[in-house]
Design a protein around this motif. Sequence first.
Motif, PDB file in Angstrom:
ATOM      1  N   VAL A 101       0.846  -1.200   0.000  1.00  0.00           N
ATOM      2  CA  VAL A 101       0.000   0.000   0.000  1.00  0.00           C
ATOM      3  C   VAL A 101       0.879   1.247   0.000  1.00  0.00           C
ATOM      4  CG1 VAL A 101      -1.773   1.303   1.225  1.00  0.00           C
ATOM      5  CG2 VAL A 101      -1.937  -1.192   1.114  1.00  0.00           C
ATOM      6  N   ILE A 102       1.958   1.213   0.759  1.00  0.00           N
ATOM      7  CA  ILE A 102       2.894   2.348   0.770  1.00  0.00           C
ATOM      8  C   ILE A 102       3.516   2.532  -0.611  1.00  0.00           C
ATOM      9  CG2 ILE A 102       5.103   3.161   1.702  1.00  0.00           C
ATOM     10  CD1 ILE A 102       4.185   1.868   4.397  1.00  0.00           C
ATOM     11  N   LEU A 103       3.863   1.446  -1.285  1.00  0.00           N
ATOM     12  CA  LEU A 103       4.391   1.527  -2.650  1.00  0.00           C
ATOM     13  C   LEU A 103       3.373   2.188  -3.578  1.00  0.00           C
ATOM     14  CD1 LEU A 103       6.456   0.834  -4.892  1.00  0.00           C
ATOM     15  CD2 LEU A 103       5.366  -1.436  -5.020  1.00  0.00           C
ATOM     16  N   LEU A 104       2.114   1.793  -3.484  1.00  0.00           N
ATOM     17  CA  LEU A 104       1.050   2.380  -4.294  1.00  0.00           C
ATOM     18  C   LEU A 104       1.002   3.891  -4.081  1.00  0.00           C
ATOM     19  CD1 LEU A 104      -1.991   1.518  -5.698  1.00  0.00           C
ATOM     20  CD2 LEU A 104      -2.624   2.494  -3.505  1.00  0.00           C
ATOM     21  N   LEU A 105       1.040   4.305  -2.824  1.00  0.00           N
ATOM     22  CA  LEU A 105       0.979   5.731  -2.511  1.00  0.00           C
ATOM     23  C   LEU A 105       2.253   6.451  -2.950  1.00  0.00           C
ATOM     24  CD1 LEU A 105      -0.670   5.358   0.988  1.00  0.00           C
ATOM     25  CD2 LEU A 105      -1.770   6.252  -1.094  1.00  0.00           C
ATOM     26  N   LEU A 125      -6.603   8.858   0.352  1.00  0.00           N
ATOM     27  CA  LEU A 125      -6.539   7.401   0.505  1.00  0.00           C
ATOM     28  C   LEU A 125      -5.540   7.038   1.596  1.00  0.00           C
ATOM     29  CD1 LEU A 125      -7.710   4.783  -0.779  1.00  0.00           C
ATOM     30  CD2 LEU A 125      -5.636   4.698  -2.163  1.00  0.00           C
ATOM     31  N   GLU A 126      -4.440   7.769   1.680  1.00  0.00           N
ATOM     32  CA  GLU A 126      -3.450   7.515   2.726  1.00  0.00           C
ATOM     33  C   GLU A 126      -4.042   7.758   4.111  1.00  0.00           C
ATOM     34  OE1 GLU A 126       1.065   8.821   4.092  1.00  0.00           O
ATOM     35  OE2 GLU A 126       0.052   9.986   2.534  1.00  0.00           O
ATOM     36  N   ARG A 127      -4.794   8.829   4.268  1.00  0.00           N
ATOM     37  CA  ARG A 127      -5.433   9.104   5.562  1.00  0.00           C
ATOM     38  C   ARG A 127      -6.395   7.975   5.939  1.00  0.00           C
ATOM     39  NH1 ARG A 127      -5.096  14.295   3.413  1.00  0.00           N
ATOM     40  NH2 ARG A 127      -7.193  14.193   2.527  1.00  0.00           N
ATOM     41  N   THR A 128      -7.175   7.524   4.961  1.00  0.00           N
ATOM     42  CA  THR A 128      -8.100   6.416   5.197  1.00  0.00           C
ATOM     43  C   THR A 128      -7.333   5.159   5.586  1.00  0.00           C
ATOM     44  OG1 THR A 128      -9.686   7.323   3.616  1.00  0.00           O
ATOM     45  CG2 THR A 128      -9.886   4.976   4.119  1.00  0.00           C
ATOM     46  N   PHE A 129      -6.271   4.870   4.848  1.00  0.00           N
ATOM     47  CA  PHE A 129      -5.452   3.691   5.124  1.00  0.00           C
ATOM     48  C   PHE A 129      -4.848   3.744   6.519  1.00  0.00           C
ATOM     49  CE2 PHE A 129      -1.106   1.815   4.939  1.00  0.00           C
ATOM     50  CZ  PHE A 129      -1.495   0.488   4.949  1.00  0.00           C
ATOM     51  N   LEU A 130      -4.287   4.876   6.897  1.00  0.00           N
ATOM     52  CA  LEU A 130      -3.652   4.993   8.216  1.00  0.00           C
ATOM     53  C   LEU A 130      -4.669   4.841   9.343  1.00  0.00           C
ATOM     54  CD1 LEU A 130      -1.038   7.807   7.540  1.00  0.00           C
ATOM     55  CD2 LEU A 130      -0.622   5.346   7.814  1.00  0.00           C
ATOM     56  N   ALA A 131      -5.861   5.377   9.152  1.00  0.00           N
ATOM     57  CA  ALA A 131      -6.915   5.213  10.163  1.00  0.00           C
ATOM     58  C   ALA A 131      -7.317   3.746  10.289  1.00  0.00           C
ATOM     59  CB  ALA A 131      -8.123   6.072   9.814  1.00  0.00           C
ATOM     60  N   LEU A 132      -7.465   3.071   9.166  1.00  0.00           N
ATOM     61  CA  LEU A 132      -7.812   1.644   9.182  1.00  0.00           C
ATOM     62  C   LEU A 132      -6.687   0.819   9.804  1.00  0.00           C
ATOM     63  CD1 LEU A 132      -9.386   1.413   5.629  1.00  0.00           C
ATOM     64  CD2 LEU A 132     -10.596   1.011   7.793  1.00  0.00           C
ATOM     65  N   LEU A 133      -5.472   1.154   9.445  1.00  0.00           N
ATOM     66  CA  LEU A 133      -4.314   0.445   9.981  1.00  0.00           C
ATOM     67  C   LEU A 133      -4.250   0.606  11.499  1.00  0.00           C
ATOM     68  CD1 LEU A 133      -1.905  -1.235   8.959  1.00  0.00           C
ATOM     69  CD2 LEU A 133      -0.598   0.901   8.859  1.00  0.00           C
ATOM     70  N   SER A 135      -6.660   1.148  13.555  1.00  0.00           N
ATOM     71  CA  SER A 135      -7.742   0.445  14.250  1.00  0.00           C
ATOM     72  C   SER A 135      -7.681  -1.075  14.087  1.00  0.00           C
ATOM     73  CB  SER A 135      -9.105   0.964  13.784  1.00  0.00           C
ATOM     74  OG  SER A 135      -9.353   0.591  12.444  1.00  0.00           O
ATOM     75  N   LYS A 136      -7.169  -1.558  12.952  1.00  0.00           N
ATOM     76  CA  LYS A 136      -7.231  -2.991  12.674  1.00  0.00           C
ATOM     77  C   LYS A 136      -5.883  -3.716  12.847  1.00  0.00           C
ATOM     78  CE  LYS A 136     -11.220  -2.461   9.703  1.00  0.00           C
ATOM     79  NZ  LYS A 136     -12.179  -2.927  10.660  1.00  0.00           N
ATOM     80  N   LEU A 137      -4.790  -3.002  12.642  1.00  0.00           N
ATOM     81  CA  LEU A 137      -3.445  -3.579  12.814  1.00  0.00           C
ATOM     82  C   LEU A 137      -2.558  -2.569  13.546  1.00  0.00           C
ATOM     83  CD1 LEU A 137      -2.863  -5.185   9.275  1.00  0.00           C
ATOM     84  CD2 LEU A 137      -3.119  -6.414  11.440  1.00  0.00           C
ATOM     85  N   PRO A 138      -2.897  -2.245  14.781  1.00  0.00           N
ATOM     86  CA  PRO A 138      -2.185  -1.170  15.483  1.00  0.00           C
ATOM     87  C   PRO A 138      -0.685  -1.403  15.626  1.00  0.00           C
ATOM     88  CG  PRO A 138      -3.633  -2.380  16.976  1.00  0.00           C
ATOM     89  CD  PRO A 138      -3.929  -2.851  15.594  1.00  0.00           C
ATOM     90  N   ALA A 139      -0.253  -2.638  15.679  1.00  0.00           N
ATOM     91  CA  ALA A 139       1.188  -2.915  15.819  1.00  0.00           C
ATOM     92  C   ALA A 139       1.971  -2.456  14.591  1.00  0.00           C
ATOM     93  CB  ALA A 139       1.415  -4.407  16.062  1.00  0.00           C
ATOM     94  N   LEU A 140       1.299  -2.322  13.443  1.00  0.00           N
ATOM     95  CA  LEU A 140       1.967  -1.913  12.205  1.00  0.00           C
ATOM     96  C   LEU A 140       1.794  -0.432  11.902  1.00  0.00           C
ATOM     97  CD1 LEU A 140       1.141  -4.963   9.945  1.00  0.00           C
ATOM     98  CD2 LEU A 140       3.264  -4.487  11.175  1.00  0.00           C
ATOM     99  N   HIS A 141       0.979   0.253  12.672  1.00  0.00           N
ATOM    100  CA  HIS A 141       0.766   1.683  12.465  1.00  0.00           C
ATOM    101  C   HIS A 141       1.973   2.454  12.961  1.00  0.00           C
ATOM    102  CE1 HIS A 141      -0.853   5.715  13.376  1.00  0.00           C
ATOM    103  NE2 HIS A 141      -1.479   5.521  12.224  1.00  0.00           N
TER     104      HIS A 141
END
Length: 142
Positions: A101-105, A125-133, A135-141
Amino acid sequence: AVVSTQSTGARANRNSGSSREERNSRRNAKRGVADRDLEAVEEIIQELLKSPESSDFVDLVDKRKVPDYYQLIRHPICLSEIKDKALFCQYQSAAEFVDDVILLLDNCYSYNEDDSAVYEEGKSLERTFLALLKSKLPALHK
């Protein structure tokens, strides 16, 4: 070859009668990704695909419409490819998904001008992705 594998895999999943949990368990046993991480990756992808700012990122850039894109961007990727990689167990970890996803951005920011509509959609899209990350994968945020 990729198309036939995808459609065969999709057919097998639809016809297997297996529950989502059973399919996830088989995938995870095959690749060693935790159930919750795989589910989170799938949820994040679905949310990204549903977001209005994702329209320019669903498919690869059309070479006929933007011929110089592939001269400037060495590793093109799109949300459909990311979704397929998750679906067909090509990620060894949730972190690999995040990297894509980072590569895409990064591709978006490298190719498009800062004041362009596509660049702004990438930022959204990055803001949306970071918010989802978060909430759903906090260890990777980060």
